[in-house]
Design a protein around this motif. Structure first.
Motif, PDB file in Angstrom:
ATOM      1  N   LEU B 255       0.836  -1.220  -0.034  1.00 15.92           N
ATOM      2  CA  LEU B 255      -0.091   0.243   0.004  1.00 15.92           C
ATOM      3  C   LEU B 255       0.758   1.244   0.015  1.00 15.92           C
ATOM      4  O   LEU B 255       0.632   2.189  -0.669  1.00 15.92           O
ATOM      5  N   LEU B 256       1.926   1.450   0.690  1.00 14.90           N
ATOM      6  CA  LEU B 256       2.588   2.461   0.764  1.00 14.90           C
ATOM      7  C   LEU B 256       3.328   2.821  -0.629  1.00 14.90           C
ATOM      8  O   LEU B 256       3.466   3.902  -1.190  1.00 14.90           O
ATOM      9  N   LYS B 257       3.491   1.513  -1.467  1.00 12.38           N
ATOM     10  CA  LYS B 257       4.250   1.826  -2.718  1.00 12.38           C
ATOM     11  C   LYS B 257       3.116   2.188  -3.787  1.00 12.38           C
ATOM     12  O   LYS B 257       3.442   3.044  -4.678  1.00 12.38           O
ATOM     13  N   THR B 258       2.018   2.102  -3.473  1.00 14.62           N
ATOM     14  CA  THR B 258       0.902   2.863  -4.396  1.00 14.62           C
ATOM     15  C   THR B 258       1.283   4.361  -4.314  1.00 14.62           C
ATOM     16  O   THR B 258       0.758   4.918  -5.280  1.00 14.62           O
ATOM     17  N   GLY B 259       1.571   4.728  -3.090  1.00 15.73           N
ATOM     18  CA  GLY B 259       1.742   6.234  -3.072  1.00 15.73           C
ATOM     19  C   GLY B 259       2.747   6.835  -3.986  1.00 15.73           C
ATOM     20  O   GLY B 259       2.681   7.640  -4.567  1.00 15.73           O
ATOM     21  N   ALA B 260       4.165   5.862  -3.717  1.00 19.64           N
ATOM     22  CA  ALA B 260       5.277   6.331  -4.724  1.00 19.64           C
ATOM     23  C   ALA B 260       4.917   6.040  -6.147  1.00 19.64           C
ATOM     24  O   ALA B 260       5.459   6.888  -6.960  1.00 19.64           O
ATOM     25  N   TYR B 261       4.261   5.223  -6.315  1.00 21.59           N
ATOM     26  CA  TYR B 261       3.770   4.698  -7.642  1.00 21.59           C
ATOM     27  C   TYR B 261       3.038   5.550  -8.295  1.00 21.59           C
ATOM     28  O   TYR B 261       3.303   6.246  -9.277  1.00 21.59           O
ATOM     29  N   GLY B 262       2.079   6.179  -7.468  1.00 21.73           N
ATOM     30  CA  GLY B 262       1.284   7.635  -7.968  1.00 21.73           C
ATOM     31  C   GLY B 262       2.364   8.831  -8.344  1.00 21.73           C
ATOM     32  O   GLY B 262       1.852   9.307  -9.179  1.00 21.73           O
ATOM     33  N   MET B 263       3.062   8.902  -7.548  1.00 26.90           N
ATOM     34  CA  MET B 263       4.107  10.154  -7.883  1.00 26.90           C
ATOM     35  C   MET B 263       4.799   9.909  -9.172  1.00 26.90           C
ATOM     36  O   MET B 263       4.818  10.846  -9.978  1.00 26.90           O
ATOM     37  N   LEU B 264       5.358   8.659  -9.156  1.00 24.80           N
ATOM     38  CA  LEU B 264       5.720   8.484 -10.435  1.00 24.80           C
ATOM     39  C   LEU B 264       4.947   8.545 -11.825  1.00 24.80           C
ATOM     40  O   LEU B 264       5.440   8.916 -12.743  1.00 24.80           O
ATOM     41  N   ARG B 265       3.787   7.763 -11.627  1.00 26.23           N
ATOM     42  CA  ARG B 265       3.131   7.577 -12.550  1.00 26.23           C
ATOM     43  C   ARG B 265       2.182   8.828 -13.402  1.00 26.23           C
ATOM     44  O   ARG B 265       2.067   9.100 -14.178  1.00 26.23           O
ATOM     45  N   LEU B 266       1.739   9.446 -12.024  1.00 16.59           N
ATOM     46  CA  LEU B 266       0.754  10.564 -12.305  1.00 16.59           C
ATOM     47  C   LEU B 266       1.346  11.923 -12.035  1.00 16.59           C
ATOM     48  O   LEU B 266       1.274  12.932 -12.830  1.00 16.59           O
ATOM     49  N   ALA B 267       1.859  12.197 -10.731  1.00 17.80           N
ATOM     50  CA  ALA B 267       1.836  13.740 -10.354  1.00 17.80           C
ATOM     51  C   ALA B 267       3.160  14.254 -11.255  1.00 17.80           C
ATOM     52  O   ALA B 267       3.163  15.147 -11.440  1.00 17.80           O
ATOM     53  N   LEU B 268       4.123  13.217 -11.516  1.00 17.98           N
ATOM     54  CA  LEU B 268       5.547  13.967 -12.109  1.00 17.98           C
ATOM     55  C   LEU B 268       5.204  14.030 -13.704  1.00 17.98           C
ATOM     56  O   LEU B 268       5.361  15.238 -14.026  1.00 17.98           O
ATOM     57  N   PRO B 269       4.586  13.165 -14.333  1.00 21.80           N
ATOM     58  CA  PRO B 269       4.467  13.394 -15.712  1.00 21.80           C
ATOM     59  C   PRO B 269       3.344  14.700 -15.932  1.00 21.80           C
ATOM     60  O   PRO B 269       3.414  15.027 -16.852  1.00 21.80           O
TER      61      PRO B 269
END
Lengths: 486, 520
Positions: B255-269
């Motif tokens: 579950l913590l990784k989904t946060g990091a993934y969201g940053m990588l996949r959505l927030a940054l691009p």
């Protein structure tokens, strides 16, 4: 009145006829089974006859009647109200908590109230508006205090009677002021005259609108007109509570659409202000009041105050999103509210106390897994969680708000959803925790009709939670018909 | 068609497990294991596709599209690139570990337990695969509910408080995400007339700087709570400590990784400019998390809370790496996501093993267990070493790359962030070794006789062994993992931390040597 006119209002006529049949039948010989069947058949027929009304719209457009409007909106709200009434009738038919009271008049009153509610949403004129509202209210007085031996029931009835009369007079006065300000009692004319006015309304019109809105807000239990809600919800029998929470509120939303639809509320600073204040107050008051309620019916009452506040956020949006979001939310709100009270209703046994405290539901998952899962899904839907239709309902609310940049309202809505989670989760935890030490209230197995209603609601909840497109198409149709009506 | 099945299998499996629950825990357990193993085979097939004779010319390894709510442009869009693939495999391995580490907790209502477990995993898989933002949000919320039940029904003493806190924190963050998604949707639709929630089409939507900053903060509200970034972490120790073993493992490792993934996949691009704007603040928060988590971890007396705080510390490295703005740091962050999942998942499993034997999580009531439990002790030491970042184990590569990349970025903030964050290595050594000492060495606590307890069983060995192998593999030969992460992410441009996209492949292959830190 021509034949097409009569065909268009066929659903109203059928409902009226059914009430007369039950009335006469009860006068001749009291047979609850007959009244129940007559009510179910009448409401079903009325629902089916909506197709006739809808058919009247198609070739020549809506028939022109001075007092009633038949358009997509009418059909939509009538269908919603009649379906809800049917569900409530079925729940009432299997409800065991009536004690010694004969149930014949209960069905009669439900049909009359539904008739009033439909009239309210079809109103084209202030007289029909008021008439519909009063038919609804008067039936509700009797419905609320139907179980006369129960003190809470009487208390709720009296409270509702006093406050509803006050609010009716407020509404009447408001309508009179609007008449004075615009010179017409036809709703379409009044709202277009207000719309064509300046950004800030004249004091007379503003006063009229405010009082009208106050009258409606009372029915919707919007804060600060919400005082009656917890007591009335607690005092009424569960099926009646479901009726008050859905039909009477949904019908008032229909009326709100009639009165405030000719223009975007966003353009009218005064009206926008009224509505925003009501919405914000309802969200906070509802959710904060609900936080520590130990009585599930009172908790749901407070939660429905908050939900009305949520719906207002979408109601304030501009454009096509507005009707779609409000209509979608209302449908889902009907499903989950009737679902919640339906569970309480089927779990009531003949000892005349409803299982309404949080403790009564402790360990429900182990005692009746099926009912517990339905209840949990309904509550999760109230919280807007995915897989249930509440997810898309909340999605639509936020979408409508965002599309009109109502940021303040959206942020308050988000914060309130957080607060709301607390009590929904408390209830869910109670359902899933182990049973308490003390003796449990025996819970009956749901009767056939109750199971049918809950099953249908569950199917709709999940179906529209996973695939809302059909419902949206239907609402879009109603919305287009609605626009054509003006 | 492989992608929907990856998600549907656990969903159906969950339903089946619930149905089989009446006959005791063994049926649902078998269902869980079979479903996850089958899913893993599917995912592995996809991976072999990546490493086939030729890398596919297409951007995505696999894609799936189906209309959902056509009126609003919502579709069921799934797609898998290297990053998703890695995280999917990670999810399934951790899922198997979580099932394996559950020995007694699922005896009460076993069907429902495994239903919740599988549905949480399905939600996580959905988050890693969804390309439609509403679908992403759908799964984002979906995984909350079964997780909430896992904590609330099978958790420890304070479970109700912890579960409600967890749910409210993540849901409120999620609603901000929803509002931001919708705002982005309307801005995009207004500019192009194209009503869509499809991520690749939304990338590159033109917004004013202030608007895009606000929108990005809306996205980050959800991701920062999940990651967690330090001021929003308070749900984490409670939820992790009170959850049952399987729940803690899934929480920390997935579950913590989904946060990091969201940053990588959505927030940054979606908001590269705004991302660069807040990069310094994010790095400061990352460093704060590293140090704060380490200090707090040292102070805990509850084993699971201790491990929970190490997560705060380690995810600080991930945050630092994501926002450092260099390819190396980003690679480090991705590796950190994976390695932390393995090491922390294992530590929670070990906490569960200890609790099975001692009926306590209090470190004060442990001690002197080495002679009794030598095998469990040595396994614990391995993961403690992993957690402190010993060279040769994956976590070292990850944290080292993050620090290297952050330092390389060269601004004052990033250099000082790198320098201070290196202190995290020292602190993690302190808390890891202290943890081992307090459990396994020293005197037996008063009142216990040190009676014999069963040492690590074969079943338990089977749970931790894959994690040890995975960590050693990444530690000694991280290149395949790094390549996989890059195969698609580099090409799709779905990851870019600054206004100027850098040459990921170039840097990645030039700097290959420092990456294989195990050889140093």
């Amino acid at each position: 009145m021509t034949v097409p006119d009569l065909a268009a209002i066929l659903p109203l006529l059928i409902a009226l006829a059914t009430s007369l049949v039950i009335l006469v039948g009860t006068a001749v010989r009291r047979t609850p089974v007959f009244s129940f069947r007559a009510a179910v058949c009448g409401i079903s027929l009325s629902l089916i006859s909506l197709a006739v009304s809808a058919n009247c719209l198609r070739p020549v457009g809506p028939p022109a009647m001075p007092l009633l409007t038949v358009d997509g909106l009418s059909i939509f709200f009538a269908a919603l109200i009649l379906c809800a009434s049917l569900a409530v009738t079925l729940l009432a038919g299997s409800y065991r908590g009536m004690g010694e009271n004969p149930v014949d008049e209960l069905y009669l009153l439900i049909i009359l109230a539904a008739l009033g509610a439909v009239t309210l949403t079809w109103a084209a004129h202030f007289t029909t508006l008021f008439l519909g509202l009063e038919i609804l209210s008067v039936s509700l007085y009797a419905l609320i205090s139907y179980v006369r031996e129960k003190e809470t029931s009487l208390e709720g009835g009296i409270k509702y009677l006093v406050l509803a009369s006050v609010s009716s007079s407020l509404l009447l006065f408001g309508l009179a002021l609007l008449y004075a300000a615009t010179g017409s009692m036809e709703i379409g004319v009044v709202s277009s005259r207000i719309a064509s006015g300046s950004r800030w309304l004249s004091p007379l019109a503003a006063g009229g609108l405010a009082l009208t809105l106050a009258g409606f807000s009372f029915k919707l239990a919007l804060a600060p007109f919400h005082m009656w809600a917890p007591d009335v919800y607690e005092g009424s029998t569960a099926p009646v509570t479901a009726f008050i929470a859905t039909v009477s509120k949904g019908a008032v939303f229909g009326a709100l659409f009639r009165v405030f639809s000719a223009y975007d509320i966003n353009d009218q600073a005064t009206v926008l202000g009224f509505f925003s204040l009501l919405s914000i107050a309802s969200m906070f008051v509802g959710n904060l009041l609900a936080l520590y309620q130990e009585n599930v019916k009172r908790m749901l009452a407070c939660s429905s105050i908050a939900h009305m506040g949520y719906i207002l956020v979408a109601f304030l949006a501009a454009g096509a999103m507005r009707f779609q979001a409000v209509a979608f939310y209302l449908v889902i709100y009907f499903i989950m509210t009737i679902g919640c009270f339906g569970v309480i209703s089927v779990l009531t046994n003949s000892c005349r106390r409803e299982p309404d405290s949080l403790d009564d539901f402790r360990g429900l998952f182990q005692r009746q897994p099926g009912t517990a899962v339905i209840f949990t899904l309904m509550v999760l839907s109230l919280a807007g969680m995915p897989v249930t239709a509440g997810f898309f309902a909340k999605f639509y609310l936020v979408a409508a708000g965002v599309s009109s940049s109502l940021w303040l309202l959206i942020i308050i809505l988000i914060l309130n959803s957080g607060i709301g989670l607390f009590y929904y989760l408390r209830l869910i935890i109670a359902i899933f925790s182990g049973p308490p030490e003390k003796a449990l209230m025996p819970l009956p197995v749901a009767a056939y009709e109750g199971r049918f209603v809950l099953g249908m609601l569950l199917v709709l909840l999940i179906w529209w939670g996973l695939y809302p497109a059909p419902l949206l198409d239907w609402i879009a149709w109603a919305g287009i018909g609605f626009k054509a009506g003006f | 068609m492989i992608l929907p099945w990856l998600i549907l299998l656990p969903l159906f499996g969950g339903a089946l497990a619930w149905l089989l629950g009446r006959g005791g825990p063994s049926g649902p357990r078998k269902v869980s294991i079979c479903v996850l193993a089958l899913d893993l085979v599917l995912a592995a097939l996809a991976w072999t596709g990546v490493y086939g004779a030729e890398r596919p010319a297409a951007v995505w390894i696999a894609q799936f599209h189906m209309p959902w709510v056509p009126g609003l442009g919502i579709g069921i869009d799934l797609a898998m690139d290297g990053l998703s693939l890695l995280l999917v495999i990670l999810t399934l391995i951790i899922g198997l570990v979580a099932v394996g580490a559950t020995k007694t907790e699922d005896e009460r209502q076993p069907g429902f337990f495994h239903f919740c477990l599988l549905w949480t995993l399905a939600g996580v898989l959905g988050v890693f695969l969804a390309m439609d933002l509403i679908l992403f949000y759908f799964f984002w919320e979906l995984m909350l509910i079964p997780m909430f039940f896992l904590i609330a029904v099978w958790g420890h003493e304070n479970r109700h408080y912890a579960s409600i806190k967890f749910f409210i924190f993540t849901q409120v963050g999620g609603l901000f995400l929803l509002a931001a998604i919708l705002a982005l949707f309307f801005i995009h639709a207004g500019a192009t007339g194209n009503f869509t929630f499809y991520l690749p089409e939304l990338v590159g939507t033109k917004t004013g700087p202030a608007v895009s900053l606000l929108l990005m903060l809306g996205f980050l509200a959800a991701f920062a709570v999940k990651l967690p970034v330090v001021p929003f972490h308070t749900w984490l120790p409670d939820a992790h400590a009170e959850a049952p073993t399987a729940g803690s493992i899934i929480l920390a490792a997935l579950l913590l990784k989904t946060g990091a993934y969201g940053m990588l996949r959505l927030a940054l691009p979606l908001f590269p400019g705004a991302g660069a704007q807040i990069a310094e603040i994010a790095m400061v928060l990352g460093v704060t998390g590293i140090l704060y988590g380490a200090f707090m971890s040292y102070a805990q007396t509850d084993l699971k809370r201790l491990v929970a705080y190490t997560s705060v510390s380690h995810m600080g490295f991930a945050l630092l790496g994501i926002y450092a703005g260099t390819a190396i740091a980003l690679q480090g962050a991705i590796l950190q996501i994976i390695c932390h999942a393995f090491s922390t998942g294992a530590l929670f499993a070990i906490a569960g093993f200890l609790q099975d034997r001692l009926q306590t999580r209090e470190l004060d009531r442990m001690g002197g267990l080495w002679p009794v439990l030598p095998r469990l002790g040595s396994v614990t030491i391995f993961f403690a070493l992993a957690s402190m970042g010993l060279p040769g184990i994956g976590n070292f590569i990850a944290e080292f790359l993050v620090l290297l990349g952050t330092f390389q970025a060269g601004t004052t903030t990033s250099v000082s962030a790198a320098v201070i964050a290196s202190g995290g290595f020292v602190l993690s050594t302190v808390y890891s070794l202290c943890m081992v000492r307090r459990i396994f060495f020293g005197a037996l606590p008063a009142g216990t006789t040190g009676e014999s307890m069963p040492d690590l069983s074969w079943g338990e060995t089977a749970v931790v062994a894959p994690l040890i192998i995975a960590l050693l593999w990444i530690g000694l030969h991280p290149q395949p993992v790094m390549d996989t992460a890059w195969v698609a992410t580099g090409r799709t441009g779905m990851i870019s931390t600054g206004p100027a996209p850098y040459q990921i492949d170039e840097i990645c292959y030039d700097r290959r040597q420092p990456g294989t830190g195990g050889a140093k």
